[in-house]
Design an enzyme around this catalytic site. Structure first.
Site, PDB file in Angstrom:
ATOM      1  N   GLY A  90       0.806  -1.226   0.000  1.00  9.27           N
ATOM      2  CA  GLY A  90       0.000   0.000   0.000  1.00  9.27           C
ATOM      3  C   GLY A  90       0.836   1.272   0.000  1.00  9.27           C
ATOM      4  O   GLY A  90       1.793   1.392   0.758  1.00  9.27           O
ATOM      5  N   ASN A  96      -7.310   0.375  -2.040  1.00 11.50           N
ATOM      6  CA  ASN A  96      -7.377  -0.345  -0.765  1.00 11.50           C
ATOM      7  C   ASN A  96      -8.413   0.304   0.153  1.00 11.50           C
ATOM      8  O   ASN A  96      -8.104   1.226   0.898  1.00 11.50           O
ATOM      9  CB  ASN A  96      -5.994  -0.339  -0.115  1.00 11.50           C
ATOM     10  CG  ASN A  96      -5.962  -1.142   1.166  1.00 11.50           C
ATOM     11  OD1 ASN A  96      -6.975  -1.662   1.617  1.00 11.50           O
ATOM     12  ND2 ASN A  96      -4.790  -1.242   1.760  1.00 11.50           N
ATOM     13  N   CYS A 120      -8.293  -2.115   4.461  1.00 12.85           N
ATOM     14  CA  CYS A 120      -7.285  -2.421   5.476  1.00 12.85           C
ATOM     15  C   CYS A 120      -7.908  -2.297   6.862  1.00 12.85           C
ATOM     16  O   CYS A 120      -8.432  -1.237   7.217  1.00 12.85           O
ATOM     17  CB  CYS A 120      -6.088  -1.484   5.389  1.00 12.85           C
ATOM     18  SG  CYS A 120      -4.894  -1.836   6.697  1.00 12.85           S
TER      19      CYS A 120
END
Lengths: 309, 257
Positions: free
Chosen positions: A53, A133, A136
């Site tokens: 990331g 993303n 998470c």
């Protein structure tokens, strides 16, 4: 078809208009930007490297311990430690460009503005795809808070699509009541592909010392322990959306990869297995090739359509 | 390409109270080892998915074997302790950076505490010149015979006083007025923190080997981080114990825990 032996199956796939030489990718966060595994894996053999990331500014990540081993899996709470998009672009992209593999960049943020900021910076980069993303579980703001709310997920995808130049794959969280709703929502806002699943929120406790093992208390569960959940969700989502799905969650062998493709996935990602064996990606690739030869599959698409009721 | 390799167990047994010694055949690895490095040990069965990171205690190039000395601290090391001679494990390494040996030191100080002691044996063999070795145990010592074979002055402390000086290894160093121009250490974090203070006060450059829970062992997963000071800045950054360490300069480590 089982009688037909295939000598050279075609492993290439088309992922949202991007051609990959095979369906094997790395799961973001388990493979750095490829450098650390370069001694153990010929990166040219991978369909794509999905990097760790990347956020707009450097993030320090969570306190240690950041890992706890559990039965058949592990919990991590790294918290997206990364040097920021500028360092990533000047150091990691030039490294990966030396290899004949696709580069997929995992985009992280704490707000819509941050996600957009990263996508905007990457618009000028020589990379193949973005992975958004929104799942998470280890950061306090952003991340999973976008991936567990249908409206928020749709909104961040809509905004990032406005500024991004590469196809956008959205990584979904399994920590939801109905994952197909989120999948449909991000598809409706223009997601070009879906990757799933991110880790399952979990916890480990040290009974002797009577305290949580992880510095962050909770963390994301990965590894073979979550494979049945991942397979079920990939199966559900593949029947709910038209965009291609990259499946992951506990893939250790070529046969595990085949199971995800049978469930409907176009590609697969290897994550935790890299930690048990640094050559895991290539072992999974060879295992999948061998599976296709023995089962008489000449293409990945044939596996996708082979599941019996 | 480097890969995990099969390693046959040549000798394995308990050498002290919860202290195990295992010799592994590791022909391609032995020649590459720098003192302070570790290997990843993967069991062939058992519930544990991840390899165990264990420091290399010593190597024997004539027999292409290396030795690990470990304590049973959880289910992974418990399963390892059950492995029999002749069985095969899978290993990866050597991993990490070892100690940076000061070849021109006239006298070196080596300080070990508990399960931090094993990697200092290979280090002691490789350090030239005079040596003072301080070993701190909770109770009964282990590996003492091996250390006594080194050309060094050996000082031992135990927490319970059952052997040697009663107290911490740092108390013993103060008592003994330890002297040298390079210091190398491995042990529990509170000990390393105190030692770092001692080294700073005495203006001796010190290297410390840290321990942290690991996953990949090769620097990719970022779970085994420690806090390290940034140069010329009043700030710190996370560094990887596996790939940037496990050995760090004591003055660059942020000792806040």
């Amino acid at each position: 078809m089982n009688e037909k032996k295939i000598n050279m199956p075609d492993l290439s796939i088309d992922l949202a208009g991007i051609k990959l030489k095979n369906p094997i990718m790395t799961a973001s966060g388990t493979f750095g930007s490829g450098k650390e595994y370069g001694e153990y894996v010929d990166l040219n053999r991978l369909g794509a490297v999905v990097v760790k990331g990347v956020s707009l500014t450097p993030w320090k990540g969570n306190p240690t311990p950041r890992v706890a081993e559990t039965y058949g899996g592990m919990l991590n709470a790294v918290g997206l430690q990364n040097p920021g998009v500028d360092a990533f672009m000047s150091e990691d992209i030039p490294f990966l460009k030396k290899y004949d593999t696709r580069i997929i960049v995992n985009v992280s943020g704490k707000s819509i503005e941050e996600y957009c900021g990263v996508a905007e910076r990457l618009a000028e980069a020589d990379i193949d795809m973005l992975e958004l993303n929104i799942s998470c579980p280890n950061i306090k703001e952003g991340g999973i808070t976008f991936g567990t709310d249908t409206k928020m997920a749709a909104l961040v995808v809509k905004e990032v699509k406005k500024v991004s130049r590469q196809p956008l794959m959205v990584k979904l969280s399994p920590n939801v009541t109905d994952i197909t709703e989120i999948a449909k929502a991000v598809e409706a806002e223009g997601a070009d592909a879906i990757s799933m699943i991110n880790t399952l929120l979990g916890m480990a406790i040290d009974a002797k010392n009577k305290r949580p093992i992880l510095g962050n208390v909770m963390g994301g569960l990965s590894g073979p322990a979550i494979k049945p959940v991942a397979l079920r969700m990939v199966y559900q989502v593949c029947r709910s959306v038209k965009v291609p799905v990259v499946g992951m969650g506990g893939i250790m062998t070529g046969e595990d990869a085949a199971e995800f493709i049978l469930a409907g996935a176009t590609g697969v990602a290897v994550g935790t297995a890299n930690f048990t064996n640094p050559s895991a990606t290539v072992d999974v690739l060879e295992g999948l090739e061998s599976y296709m030869k023995h089962q008489g599959f000449s293409s990945v698409g044939e596996i996708q359509n082979a599941m019996k009721k | 390409m480097k890969t995990m390799k099969a390693a046959k167990v040549k000798k394995h047994g308990e050498i002290g109270e919860n202290c195990w010694s295992i010799w592994l055949e590791a022909s391609e690895i032995v020649d590459e080892v720098n003192p302070g490095q570790f290997i990843h040990v993967k069991l062939n069965n058992g519930e544990k998915l991840l390899p165990r990171p264990l420091s290399i205690c010593e190597t024997d190039t004539s027999s292409n074997t290396l030795r690990l000395v470990y304590a049973v601290v959880g289910k992974g090391t418990e399963a390892l302790s059950q492995v029999k001679t002749g069985e095969t494990l899978r290993i990866l390494g050597p991993l990490g950076n070892g100690f940076d040996i000061n070849q021109s030191a006239s006298k070196s100080i080596i300080v070990g505490g508990g399960m931090g002691i094993p990697p200092l044996l290979e280090l002691s063999k490789n350090i030239p010149g005079k040596k003072e070795i301080y070993l701190g145990y909770s109770s009964t010592p282990f590996l003492l015979e091996e250390f006594e074979k080194q050309n060094a002055d050996i000082y031992v402390s135990t927490d319970d006083g059952c052997f040697g000086y009663k107290g911490t290894v740092i108390d013993l160093m103060r008592y003994n007025n330890a002297q040298g121009d390079s210091l190398y250490s491995c042990g529990p974090k509170p000990m390393l923190k105190a030692l770092s203070g001692w080294a700073e006060k005495n203006k001796i450059p010190a290297q410390v080997s840290l321990e942290e829970r690991m996953a990949c062992g090769v620097g990719a997963c970022l779970v085994c981080t420690c806090k390290v000071k940034k140069e010329n800045e009043n700030d710190w950054k996370h560094q990887r114990v596996c790939a940037d360490g496990p050995v760090f300069r004591s003055q660059e480590v942020v000792w806040d825990e």
